[in-house]
Design a protein around this motif. Structure first.
Motif, PDB file in Angstrom:
ATOM      1  N   ALA A 189       0.973  -1.072   0.122  1.00 47.45           N
ATOM      2  CA  ALA A 189      -0.174   0.141  -0.011  1.00 47.45           C
ATOM      3  C   ALA A 189       0.851   1.103  -0.052  1.00 47.45           C
ATOM      4  CB  ALA A 189      -1.017   0.212   1.091  1.00 47.45           C
ATOM      5  N   HIS A 190       1.903   1.083   0.523  1.00 47.56           N
ATOM      6  CA  HIS A 190       2.995   2.347   0.554  1.00 47.56           C
ATOM      7  C   HIS A 190       4.109   2.417  -0.413  1.00 47.56           C
ATOM      8  CE1 HIS A 190       0.900   3.480   4.595  1.00 47.56           C
ATOM      9  NE2 HIS A 190       1.175   2.236   4.697  1.00 47.56           N
ATOM     10  N   ASP A 191       4.071   1.481  -1.047  1.00 44.45           N
ATOM     11  CA  ASP A 191       5.084   1.300  -2.195  1.00 44.45           C
ATOM     12  C   ASP A 191       4.259   2.336  -3.474  1.00 44.45           C
ATOM     13  OD1 ASP A 191       6.602   0.031  -0.777  1.00 44.45           O
ATOM     14  OD2 ASP A 191       5.987  -2.024  -1.406  1.00 44.45           O
ATOM     15  N   ILE A 192       5.550   2.337  -4.358  1.00 40.58           N
ATOM     16  CA  ILE A 192       5.284   3.160  -5.552  1.00 40.58           C
ATOM     17  C   ILE A 192       4.238   2.375  -6.507  1.00 40.58           C
ATOM     18  CG2 ILE A 192       5.993   4.086  -7.794  1.00 40.58           C
ATOM     19  CD1 ILE A 192       8.787   5.008  -6.480  1.00 40.58           C
ATOM     20  N   TYR A 193       3.324   2.809  -6.946  1.00 36.82           N
ATOM     21  CA  TYR A 193       2.426   1.796  -7.923  1.00 36.82           C
ATOM     22  C   TYR A 193       1.955   2.701  -9.126  1.00 36.82           C
ATOM     23  CZ  TYR A 193      -1.242   4.971  -6.241  1.00 36.82           C
ATOM     24  OH  TYR A 193      -2.264   5.916  -5.791  1.00 36.82           O
ATOM     25  N   CYS A 194       1.238   1.936 -10.006  1.00 33.37           N
ATOM     26  CA  CYS A 194       0.790   2.246 -11.202  1.00 33.37           C
ATOM     27  C   CYS A 194      -0.590   1.640 -11.440  1.00 33.37           C
ATOM     28  CB  CYS A 194       1.861   2.065 -12.386  1.00 33.37           C
ATOM     29  SG  CYS A 194       1.126   2.525 -13.928  1.00 33.37           S
ATOM     30  N   SER A 195      -1.507   2.615 -11.843  1.00 35.12           N
ATOM     31  CA  SER A 195      -2.860   1.795 -11.928  1.00 35.12           C
ATOM     32  C   SER A 195      -3.126   1.347 -13.431  1.00 35.12           C
ATOM     33  CB  SER A 195      -3.898   3.186 -11.539  1.00 35.12           C
ATOM     34  OG  SER A 195      -3.675   3.368 -10.292  1.00 35.12           O
ATOM     35  N   GLY A 196      -2.195   1.676 -14.303  1.00 33.02           N
ATOM     36  CA  GLY A 196      -2.111   1.338 -15.665  1.00 33.02           C
ATOM     37  C   GLY A 196      -1.884   2.375 -16.630  1.00 33.02           C
ATOM     38  N   GLY A 197      -1.854   1.981 -17.936  1.00 35.55           N
ATOM     39  CA  GLY A 197      -1.412   2.837 -19.078  1.00 35.55           C
ATOM     40  C   GLY A 197       0.105   2.538 -19.557  1.00 35.55           C
ATOM     41  N   VAL A 198       0.642   3.536 -20.145  1.00 35.21           N
ATOM     42  CA  VAL A 198       1.842   3.456 -20.747  1.00 35.21           C
ATOM     43  C   VAL A 198       2.860   4.715 -20.524  1.00 35.21           C
ATOM     44  CG1 VAL A 198       1.178   1.853 -22.284  1.00 35.21           C
ATOM     45  CG2 VAL A 198       1.105   4.165 -23.008  1.00 35.21           C
ATOM     46  N   VAL A 199       4.084   4.137 -20.849  1.00 35.70           N
ATOM     47  CA  VAL A 199       5.015   5.389 -20.869  1.00 35.70           C
ATOM     48  C   VAL A 199       6.025   5.250 -22.103  1.00 35.70           C
ATOM     49  CG1 VAL A 199       7.019   6.464 -19.615  1.00 35.70           C
ATOM     50  CG2 VAL A 199       5.127   5.794 -18.203  1.00 35.70           C
ATOM     51  N   LEU A 200       6.004   6.063 -22.887  1.00 35.55           N
ATOM     52  CA  LEU A 200       6.763   6.012 -24.148  1.00 35.55           C
ATOM     53  C   LEU A 200       7.962   7.031 -23.839  1.00 35.55           C
ATOM     54  CD1 LEU A 200       4.023   4.545 -25.031  1.00 35.55           C
ATOM     55  CD2 LEU A 200       4.880   5.198 -27.280  1.00 35.55           C
ATOM     56  N   ALA A 201       9.077   6.696 -24.669  1.00 35.22           N
ATOM     57  CA  ALA A 201      10.246   7.648 -24.752  1.00 35.22           C
ATOM     58  C   ALA A 201      11.051   7.442 -25.993  1.00 35.22           C
ATOM     59  CB  ALA A 201      11.171   7.369 -23.792  1.00 35.22           C
ATOM     60  N   SER A 202      11.552   8.600 -26.433  1.00 37.27           N
ATOM     61  CA  SER A 202      12.619   8.362 -27.415  1.00 37.27           C
ATOM     62  C   SER A 202      13.505   7.339 -27.345  1.00 37.27           C
ATOM     63  CB  SER A 202      13.117   9.583 -28.144  1.00 37.27           C
ATOM     64  OG  SER A 202      13.832  10.422 -26.900  1.00 37.27           O
ATOM     65  N   ARG A 203      14.394   6.770 -28.138  1.00 34.15           N
ATOM     66  CA  ARG A 203      15.395   5.888 -27.831  1.00 34.15           C
ATOM     67  C   ARG A 203      16.481   6.329 -27.253  1.00 34.15           C
ATOM     68  NH1 ARG A 203      15.575   1.608 -31.698  1.00 34.15           N
ATOM     69  NH2 ARG A 203      17.244   0.841 -29.997  1.00 34.15           N
ATOM     70  N   ASP A 204      16.688   7.703 -27.387  1.00 34.83           N
ATOM     71  CA  ASP A 204      17.820   8.358 -26.559  1.00 34.83           C
ATOM     72  C   ASP A 204      17.500   8.787 -25.293  1.00 34.83           C
ATOM     73  OD1 ASP A 204      16.449  10.460 -26.899  1.00 34.83           O
ATOM     74  OD2 ASP A 204      17.971  11.619 -27.911  1.00 34.83           O
ATOM     75  N   GLY A 205      16.182   8.443 -24.611  1.00 38.02           N
ATOM     76  CA  GLY A 205      15.567   8.722 -23.404  1.00 38.02           C
ATOM     77  C   GLY A 205      15.508  10.267 -23.208  1.00 38.02           C
ATOM     78  N   LYS A 206      15.678  11.140 -24.054  1.00 40.14           N
ATOM     79  CA  LYS A 206      15.593  12.432 -23.810  1.00 40.14           C
ATOM     80  C   LYS A 206      14.130  13.132 -23.774  1.00 40.14           C
ATOM     81  CE  LYS A 206      20.433  14.004 -25.468  1.00 40.14           C
ATOM     82  NZ  LYS A 206      20.907  14.454 -26.338  1.00 40.14           N
ATOM     83  N   ILE A 207      13.328  12.424 -24.393  1.00 41.88           N
ATOM     84  CA  ILE A 207      11.869  12.817 -24.691  1.00 41.88           C
ATOM     85  C   ILE A 207      11.050  11.790 -23.946  1.00 41.88           C
ATOM     86  CG2 ILE A 207       9.961  13.739 -26.186  1.00 41.88           C
ATOM     87  CD1 ILE A 207      12.080  14.235 -28.310  1.00 41.88           C
ATOM     88  N   VAL A 208      10.216  12.110 -22.961  1.00 35.82           N
ATOM     89  CA  VAL A 208       9.320  11.117 -22.273  1.00 35.82           C
ATOM     90  C   VAL A 208       8.166  11.550 -22.330  1.00 35.82           C
ATOM     91  CG1 VAL A 208       8.840   9.775 -20.119  1.00 35.82           C
ATOM     92  CG2 VAL A 208      11.156  10.202 -20.886  1.00 35.82           C
ATOM     93  N   CYS A 209       7.108  10.611 -22.730  1.00 40.80           N
ATOM     94  CA  CYS A 209       5.591  10.913 -22.600  1.00 40.80           C
ATOM     95  C   CYS A 209       4.759   9.848 -21.538  1.00 40.80           C
ATOM     96  CB  CYS A 209       4.878  10.741 -23.999  1.00 40.80           C
ATOM     97  SG  CYS A 209       3.352  11.078 -23.898  1.00 40.80           S
ATOM     98  N   GLU A 210       4.604  10.448 -20.373  1.00 39.09           N
ATOM     99  CA  GLU A 210       4.099   9.545 -19.520  1.00 39.09           C
ATOM    100  C   GLU A 210       2.501   9.511 -19.689  1.00 39.09           C
ATOM    101  OE1 GLU A 210       3.854   8.920 -14.648  1.00 39.09           O
ATOM    102  OE2 GLU A 210       5.037  10.574 -15.358  1.00 39.09           O
ATOM    103  N   ASN A 211       1.882   8.604 -19.918  1.00 39.24           N
ATOM    104  CA  ASN A 211       0.414   8.358 -20.260  1.00 39.24           C
ATOM    105  C   ASN A 211       0.039   7.138 -19.519  1.00 39.24           C
ATOM    106  OD1 ASN A 211      -1.468   9.835 -21.583  1.00 39.24           O
ATOM    107  ND2 ASN A 211      -1.299   8.913 -23.635  1.00 39.24           N
TER     108      ASN A 211
END
Length: 238
Positions: A189-211
């Protein structure tokens, strides 16, 4: 002029001098009494003025203390009201977060109608990220329990993006080493969690889209917070 006449004249002169001295003494006494009374009155008035000034000073101090105490009490009341409002809003957000779990909850081995809804939502979230990134090759991360649903919609999401952006379908690489955290449970309950969805990033990791669903909820809550406060509490506390 015999001795008697001389004696009378001397007596008259003595009486005259004595009378004149007495009159002068009376004048001095009256003048001194007047000056004393004037000085006494001035001293009394000066003391009265000092007393009035001291009283006014203490009265101002009392008024200032009253205003300060009132202001502190008012601020404390406002803080309590705002804290209570924040608690209500936090409980609302927590309830909404729990509702997100019902959106992303699915069965591991069978595909239900609910899974179809969440699978289509994942596809839409992927397409949104692709439209924001506009990259020919991207890295995708999802929850481990969502992996089979994500893989099921990758091609259709890539093609939908290509049609909307009028480009070739991008390469979407799913990260099979690092997954998004699982949904909350009683055990974590107190840990980091995610309710669903996706995270996409450019191959170099400089651009991230947290969805992720949680990120979307945060965005909506920040955007709608003034409206939520107005609906719940009316006039906002200043």
């Amino acid at each position: 002029m015999n001795d008697a006449d001389v004696s009378r004249q001397i007596q008259q002169m003595v009486r005259f001098i004595r009378q004149e001295a007495e009159e002068k003494a009376n004048e001095i006494s009256v003048s001194a009494e007047e000056e004393f009374n004037i000085e006494k009155l001035q001293l009394v008035e000066a003391e009265k003025k000092k007393i009035r000034q001291e009283y006014e000073r203490k009265e101002r101090q009392v008024e200032i203390r009253k205003k300060i105490e009132y202001s502190m009490q008012l601020n404390a009341s406002r803080i309590k009201v705002l804290q209570a409002q924040d608690d209500v809003i936090s409980s609302m957000k927590e309830a909404a977060s729990k509702e997100l779990l019902s959106v992303s909850h699915h069965h591991d081995w069978t595909i239900t109608h609910h899974d179809h809804v969440y699978r289509n939502l994942l596809k839409d979230l992927i397409v949104q990220c692709l439209l924001r990134l506009k990259e020919p090759s991207v890295l995708l991360r999802c929850r481990k329990e969502d992996l089979h649903l994500v893989e099921h919609v990758l091609d259709s999401a890539a093609q939908e993006y290509a049609d909307k952006a009028n480009v070739d379908p991008p390469e979407i690489i799913v990260d099979n080493q690092v997954y998004l955290p699982p949904g909350p449970s009683h055990h974590n309950a107190h840990d980091i969690y995610c309710s669903g969805g996706v995270v996409l990033a450019s191959r170099d990791g400089k651009i991230v889209c947290e969805n992720t669903l949680d990120a979307r909820l945060d965005v909506v809550f920040r955007k709608k917070l003034p409206e939520i406060r107005k609906q719940l509490f009316g006039q906002v506390v200043a």
